[in-house]
Design a protein around this motif. Structure first.
Motif, PDB file in Angstrom:
ATOM      1  N   TRP A 101      -6.314   0.971 -13.986  1.00 29.15           N
ATOM      2  CA  TRP A 101      -5.694   1.079 -15.317  1.00 29.15           C
ATOM      3  C   TRP A 101      -6.685   0.693 -16.417  1.00 29.15           C
ATOM      4  CZ3 TRP A 101      -0.394  -1.297 -13.593  1.00 29.15           C
ATOM      5  CH2 TRP A 101       0.436  -0.252 -13.149  1.00 29.15           C
ATOM      6  N   LEU A 102      -7.553  -0.282 -16.108  1.00 29.99           N
ATOM      7  CA  LEU A 102      -8.538  -0.727 -17.097  1.00 29.99           C
ATOM      8  C   LEU A 102      -9.545   0.390 -17.373  1.00 29.99           C
ATOM      9  CD1 LEU A 102      -9.867  -3.084 -18.763  1.00 29.99           C
ATOM     10  CD2 LEU A 102     -11.205  -3.592 -16.725  1.00 29.99           C
ATOM     11  N   ALA A 103     -10.011   1.018 -16.298  1.00 30.17           N
ATOM     12  CA  ALA A 103     -11.034   2.054 -16.439  1.00 30.17           C
ATOM     13  C   ALA A 103     -10.442   3.379 -16.888  1.00 30.17           C
ATOM     14  CB  ALA A 103     -11.773   2.217 -15.107  1.00 30.17           C
ATOM     15  N   GLY A 104      -9.155   3.545 -16.663  1.00 32.99           N
ATOM     16  CA  GLY A 104      -8.505   4.772 -17.080  1.00 32.99           C
ATOM     17  C   GLY A 104      -8.856   5.976 -16.224  1.00 32.99           C
ATOM     18  N   VAL A 105      -9.318   5.707 -14.997  1.00 31.33           N
ATOM     19  CA  VAL A 105      -9.620   6.845 -14.128  1.00 31.33           C
ATOM     20  C   VAL A 105      -8.316   7.472 -13.658  1.00 31.33           C
ATOM     21  CG1 VAL A 105     -11.912   6.249 -13.342  1.00 31.33           C
ATOM     22  CG2 VAL A 105      -9.937   5.191 -12.252  1.00 31.33           C
ATOM     23  N   ASP A 106      -8.311   8.776 -13.601  1.00 28.73           N
ATOM     24  CA  ASP A 106      -7.105   9.480 -13.179  1.00 28.73           C
ATOM     25  C   ASP A 106      -7.079   9.491 -11.658  1.00 28.73           C
ATOM     26  OD1 ASP A 106      -4.785  10.808 -13.328  1.00 28.73           O
ATOM     27  OD2 ASP A 106      -5.679  12.789 -13.662  1.00 28.73           O
ATOM     28  N   SER A 107      -6.367   8.522 -11.114  1.00 31.78           N
ATOM     29  CA  SER A 107      -6.389   8.363  -9.664  1.00 31.78           C
ATOM     30  C   SER A 107      -5.022   8.664  -9.082  1.00 31.78           C
ATOM     31  CB  SER A 107      -6.820   6.946  -9.297  1.00 31.78           C
ATOM     32  OG  SER A 107      -6.535   6.710  -7.944  1.00 31.78           O
ATOM     33  N   GLY A 108      -5.019   9.402  -7.989  1.00 32.05           N
ATOM     34  CA  GLY A 108      -3.755   9.658  -7.301  1.00 32.05           C
ATOM     35  C   GLY A 108      -3.355   8.494  -6.408  1.00 32.05           C
ATOM     36  N   ALA A 109      -4.194   7.447  -6.379  1.00 31.81           N
ATOM     37  CA  ALA A 109      -3.959   6.359  -5.431  1.00 31.81           C
ATOM     38  C   ALA A 109      -3.028   5.294  -5.993  1.00 31.81           C
ATOM     39  CB  ALA A 109      -5.281   5.713  -5.034  1.00 31.81           C
ATOM     40  N   THR A 110      -2.699   5.365  -7.300  1.00 32.42           N
ATOM     41  CA  THR A 110      -1.939   4.262  -7.873  1.00 32.42           C
ATOM     42  C   THR A 110      -0.570   4.048  -7.221  1.00 32.42           C
ATOM     43  OG1 THR A 110      -1.246   5.684  -9.672  1.00 32.42           O
ATOM     44  CG2 THR A 110      -3.114   4.199 -10.097  1.00 32.42           C
ATOM     45  N   PRO A 111       0.175   5.080  -6.840  1.00 29.73           N
ATOM     46  CA  PRO A 111       1.456   4.791  -6.166  1.00 29.73           C
ATOM     47  C   PRO A 111       1.266   4.012  -4.873  1.00 29.73           C
ATOM     48  CG  PRO A 111       1.406   7.065  -6.893  1.00 29.73           C
ATOM     49  CD  PRO A 111       0.019   6.531  -7.086  1.00 29.73           C
ATOM     50  N   ALA A 112       0.240   4.384  -4.101  1.00 31.15           N
ATOM     51  CA  ALA A 112      -0.030   3.671  -2.848  1.00 31.15           C
ATOM     52  C   ALA A 112      -0.437   2.237  -3.135  1.00 31.15           C
ATOM     53  CB  ALA A 112      -1.125   4.385  -2.051  1.00 31.15           C
ATOM     54  N   LEU A 113      -1.274   2.034  -4.145  1.00 31.05           N
ATOM     55  CA  LEU A 113      -1.676   0.676  -4.516  1.00 31.05           C
ATOM     56  C   LEU A 113      -0.462  -0.130  -4.961  1.00 31.05           C
ATOM     57  CD1 LEU A 113      -4.992   1.336  -6.517  1.00 31.05           C
ATOM     58  CD2 LEU A 113      -4.755   0.364  -4.214  1.00 31.05           C
ATOM     59  N   GLY A 114       0.440   0.538  -5.693  1.00 31.55           N
ATOM     60  CA  GLY A 114       1.666  -0.135  -6.154  1.00 31.55           C
ATOM     61  C   GLY A 114       2.510  -0.607  -4.987  1.00 31.55           C
ATOM     62  N   VAL A 115       2.708   0.254  -3.996  1.00 30.22           N
ATOM     63  CA  VAL A 115       3.501  -0.121  -2.812  1.00 30.22           C
ATOM     64  C   VAL A 115       2.840  -1.289  -2.085  1.00 30.22           C
ATOM     65  CG1 VAL A 115       4.258   0.651  -0.533  1.00 30.22           C
ATOM     66  CG2 VAL A 115       4.528   2.160  -2.500  1.00 30.22           C
ATOM     67  N   ALA A 116       1.506  -1.209  -1.926  1.00 33.68           N
ATOM     68  CA  ALA A 116       0.793  -2.260  -1.202  1.00 33.68           C
ATOM     69  C   ALA A 116       0.892  -3.595  -1.944  1.00 33.68           C
ATOM     70  CB  ALA A 116      -0.674  -1.869  -1.014  1.00 33.68           C
ATOM     71  N   ALA A 117       0.741  -3.546  -3.276  1.00 35.63           N
ATOM     72  CA  ALA A 117       0.814  -4.775  -4.066  1.00 35.63           C
ATOM     73  C   ALA A 117       2.217  -5.373  -3.979  1.00 35.63           C
ATOM     74  CB  ALA A 117       0.434  -4.497  -5.517  1.00 35.63           C
ATOM     75  N   ALA A 118       3.240  -4.502  -4.054  1.00 35.80           N
ATOM     76  CA  ALA A 118       4.625  -4.988  -3.988  1.00 35.80           C
ATOM     77  C   ALA A 118       4.893  -5.631  -2.631  1.00 35.80           C
ATOM     78  CB  ALA A 118       5.607  -3.842  -4.241  1.00 35.80           C
ATOM     79  N   ALA A 119       4.409  -4.978  -1.563  1.00 34.31           N
ATOM     80  CA  ALA A 119       4.617  -5.524  -0.215  1.00 34.31           C
ATOM     81  C   ALA A 119       3.894  -6.865  -0.070  1.00 34.31           C
ATOM     82  CB  ALA A 119       4.110  -4.530   0.829  1.00 34.31           C
ATOM     83  N   GLY A 120       2.664  -6.923  -0.586  1.00 35.10           N
ATOM     84  CA  GLY A 120       1.901  -8.169  -0.509  1.00 35.10           C
ATOM     85  C   GLY A 120       2.596  -9.297  -1.246  1.00 35.10           C
ATOM     86  N   ALA A 121       3.153  -8.979  -2.408  1.00 37.52           N
ATOM     87  CA  ALA A 121       3.864  -9.997  -3.182  1.00 37.52           C
ATOM     88  C   ALA A 121       5.050 -10.537  -2.385  1.00 37.52           C
ATOM     89  CB  ALA A 121       4.334  -9.407  -4.509  1.00 37.52           C
ATOM     90  N   GLY A 122       5.797  -9.620  -1.774  1.00 34.45           N
ATOM     91  CA  GLY A 122       6.958 -10.049  -0.990  1.00 34.45           C
ATOM     92  C   GLY A 122       6.559 -10.923   0.187  1.00 34.45           C
ATOM     93  N   VAL A 123       5.516 -10.497   0.900  1.00 28.66           N
ATOM     94  CA  VAL A 123       5.073 -11.264   2.075  1.00 28.66           C
ATOM     95  C   VAL A 123       4.601 -12.658   1.657  1.00 28.66           C
ATOM     96  CG1 VAL A 123       3.309 -11.384   3.881  1.00 28.66           C
ATOM     97  CG2 VAL A 123       4.504  -9.224   3.455  1.00 28.66           C
ATOM     98  N   THR A 124       3.861 -12.739   0.545  1.00 28.77           N
ATOM     99  CA  THR A 124       3.330 -14.039   0.105  1.00 28.77           C
ATOM    100  C   THR A 124       4.466 -15.005  -0.224  1.00 28.77           C
ATOM    101  OG1 THR A 124       1.446 -12.865  -0.820  1.00 28.77           O
ATOM    102  CG2 THR A 124       1.727 -15.157  -1.481  1.00 28.77           C
ATOM    103  N   VAL A 125       5.460 -14.512  -0.974  1.00 30.12           N
ATOM    104  CA  VAL A 125       6.574 -15.393  -1.349  1.00 30.12           C
ATOM    105  C   VAL A 125       7.375 -15.795  -0.106  1.00 30.12           C
ATOM    106  CG1 VAL A 125       8.709 -15.561  -2.679  1.00 30.12           C
ATOM    107  CG2 VAL A 125       6.697 -14.502  -3.694  1.00 30.12           C
TER     108      VAL A 125
END
Lengths: 312, 251
Positions: A101-125
């Protein structure tokens, strides 16, 4: 148990941060993030700041924070080690999303990164909650509902923060309000059930069992081993008067659950007023810190059987 | 590695005889003296001669009163790490600093890798671990691992400092994994027991029960009744006497 302020700050701040990260990640995965990348970037920055401040605060109560790297080694047996590993692993997708998001690159990977980050947050808590729930020495904590409450409160406080920031940015995103509404309602009901379970449980262990002298008769302490409280008594023997505990429970019910839920409903009709959301976030902040303080203060440790507790 | 090792054949530990312990604190002070200069030294004290002294001790001596139907008895009660077979103080450790030795079952804290998170002390139902605020690491009974294998000291001194110091012989050190060892035979003969057996950590250290002297209920003297002064027969005296009887009956 003694409520250490660094641990209270860690679990509440990083809890809200992981909750926020969870909802941002899911929103990105389902294309529900409004506005351009800068909105997502700003909100993710807040989430990562809360998480990082919390994690740094958690090292304040360590005797040797400079050795903290060692805490990543024992994930096979230790929930604290698992939490440390999960926290660091979660930084990877969350940090990548932040960079994209900072670099503004048009990446198709953001949904996958979003899922991974959400899962990681849940596991950590969940790991945070299990550090407490795994301790058999403290019956108030040794309950399956404890990690679920940690998850629900992280989700609720994170969704509230997201709702406030959306409102401040001028976006009416009603799903964030529903997310906060559902999470906080669930957390409130679970917390009531938690208190009810604890109030009805005087403890399985007695001073007679602790000393092994129960077959001879009743046991009462005569002389303590020392004239002043020691580490064990200060750390495990902290207790809060029943009267104060009830006042603080009411504070939690009003500030963390009743107040924010009412304000969320109000802001749905106003429509989506940032002022109401700001008050809700403030109240929930006070409420969740009080909840966490009580979580420690009301917890009774079995070792106090040696220091005069009749049951634990 | 903080996963527990397979139970070892050798289970070194202490047997504490509550019948003859007199609560003199010699074991606690000699423990402090040895261990403040030995493994994981020092054992810090704060304000030791002031109004609010505190510090890390690995051995604490309580006194309890045990009351039966007929008698009461003071029981002096030393309490230290029990070197459990299945303790969570080892498994909760995030760094591997808290560990149980595979060869003899001694539970130790590595003072060089402990981060001082205190979680192991939360996991101990016996309150046996004490945090050292100066050293920033957790301290606990080492079973004097630096004495019992120490070939630089005379052989008769190769026992834990508390055992060496006990003037009544209330503390014994040995292999509780060997059913023929002196300590194991004594435990069997005297109905030795575990502290908080219900908790399931399977302590290695054992306690021997205090004996009650053979007082039978009919030998116990009745409690002396309070003398009742004679009434002078006045109405107010009669009223007080009636109140006294009424209140006594309630109790």
């Amino acid at each position: 148990m003694h409520p250490a302020y660094s641990v209270i700050l860690f679990t509440t701040a990083s809890g809200a941060g992981y909750g926020l990260l969870f909802w941002i990640g899911l929103a990105e995965a389902f294309g529900a993030m409004p506005g351009g990348r800068w909105i997502g970037f700003a909100m993710l920055t807040v989430a990562l700041a809360l998480i990082t401040v919390g994690l740094l605060a958690s090292t304040l109560h360590l005797g040797h924070p400079e050795r903290a790297l060692g805490a990543f080694s024992q994930w096979r047996s230790s929930w604290l080690s698992r939490e440390a590993v999960a926290a660091v692993v979660t930084y990877i997708p969350a940090g990548l999303l932040w960079l994209v998001w900072l670099a503004g690159v048009d990446s198709g990977a953001t949904p996958a990164l979003g899922v991974a980050a959400a899962a990681g947050a849940g596991v950590t808590v969940y790991c945070t909650g299990m550090i407490y729930a795994a301790l058999r020495t403290i019956r108030q904590w040794h309950r399956p509902v404890v990690p679920v409450i940690y998850l629900a409160l992280a989700s609720g406080t994170g969704a509230l923060l997201l709702g406030l920031m959306m409102a401040l940015a001028g976006f009416a995103v009603v799903w964030t309000l529903f997310a906060a509404l559902v999470s906080l309602t669930a957390a409130g009901l679970l917390k009531l059930s938690y208190w009810q379970q604890n109030d009805g449980d005087p403890g399985r262990y007695t001073a007679e069992m602790a000393t092994g002298l129960g077959h001879l008769g009743t046991v009462r302490p005569l002389d303590p081993p020392h004239s002043m409280p020691n580490f064990v008594m200060r750390e495990m023997g902290f207790s809060v008067a029943r009267k104060h505990a009830l006042t603080l429970r009411r504070t939690v019910l009003i500030c963390l659950f009743g107040g924010p839920l009412g304000l969320i409903v109000l802001s749905m009709f106003t429509p989506y007023d940032a002022g109401f959301m700001a008050i809700a976030v403030l109240a929930a902040g006070i409420g969740v810190i009080t909840e966490r303080w009580l979580f420690f203060a009301e917890a009774e440790h079995v070792s106090m059987l040696y220091y005069g507790a009749a049951r634990a | 590695m903080t996963s527990l090792p397979q139970p070892s054949d050798v289970k070194l530990g202490l047997v504490i005889d509550l019948d003859i312990c007199v609560g003199c604190q010699a074991c606690a002070t000699s423990c402090k003296e040895w261990n403040t200069g030995g493994y994981s030294a020092p054992l810090s004290d704060h304000d030791p001669y002031g109004a609010d002294p505190s510090g890390a001790w690995l051995n604490r001596i309580h006194a309890y009163e045990v009351t039966t139907d007929t008698a009461s008895k003071t029981v002096h009660f030393p309490r230290s790490c029990l070197h459990c077979e299945k303790p969570d103080c080892v498994t909760v450790c995030p760094t591997g600093a808290s560990y149980k030795r595979a060869e003899d079952g001694i539970v130790l804290v590595n003072p060089d890798t402990c981060i001082g998170c205190k979680l192991c002390s939360w996991a101990c139902p016996y309150g046996a671990r004490e945090y050292d605020h100066d050293d920033g690491v957790m301290k606990k009974c080492t079973l004097c691992v630096d004495r019992i294998y120490n070939e630089t000291i005379p052989e008769e001194d190769r026992v834990p400092a508390c055992v060496k110091a006990c003037p009544t012989g209330a503390r014994a050190f040995g292999d509780l994994g060997d059913p023929d060892s002196a300590v194991s035979r004594n435990v069997a003969a005297r109905d030795g027991f575990n502290l908080l057996d219900e908790f399931g950590y399977e302590p290695v250290n054992k306690y021997l029960p205090p004996r009650f002297n053979s007082v039978t209920p009919d030998q116990v003297l009745p409690a002396p009744s309070e003398p009742v002064p004679a009434s002078n027969g006045s109405a107010i005296e009669n009223l007080f006497a009636w109140v006294d009887r009424a209140l006594s009956a309630k109790g």
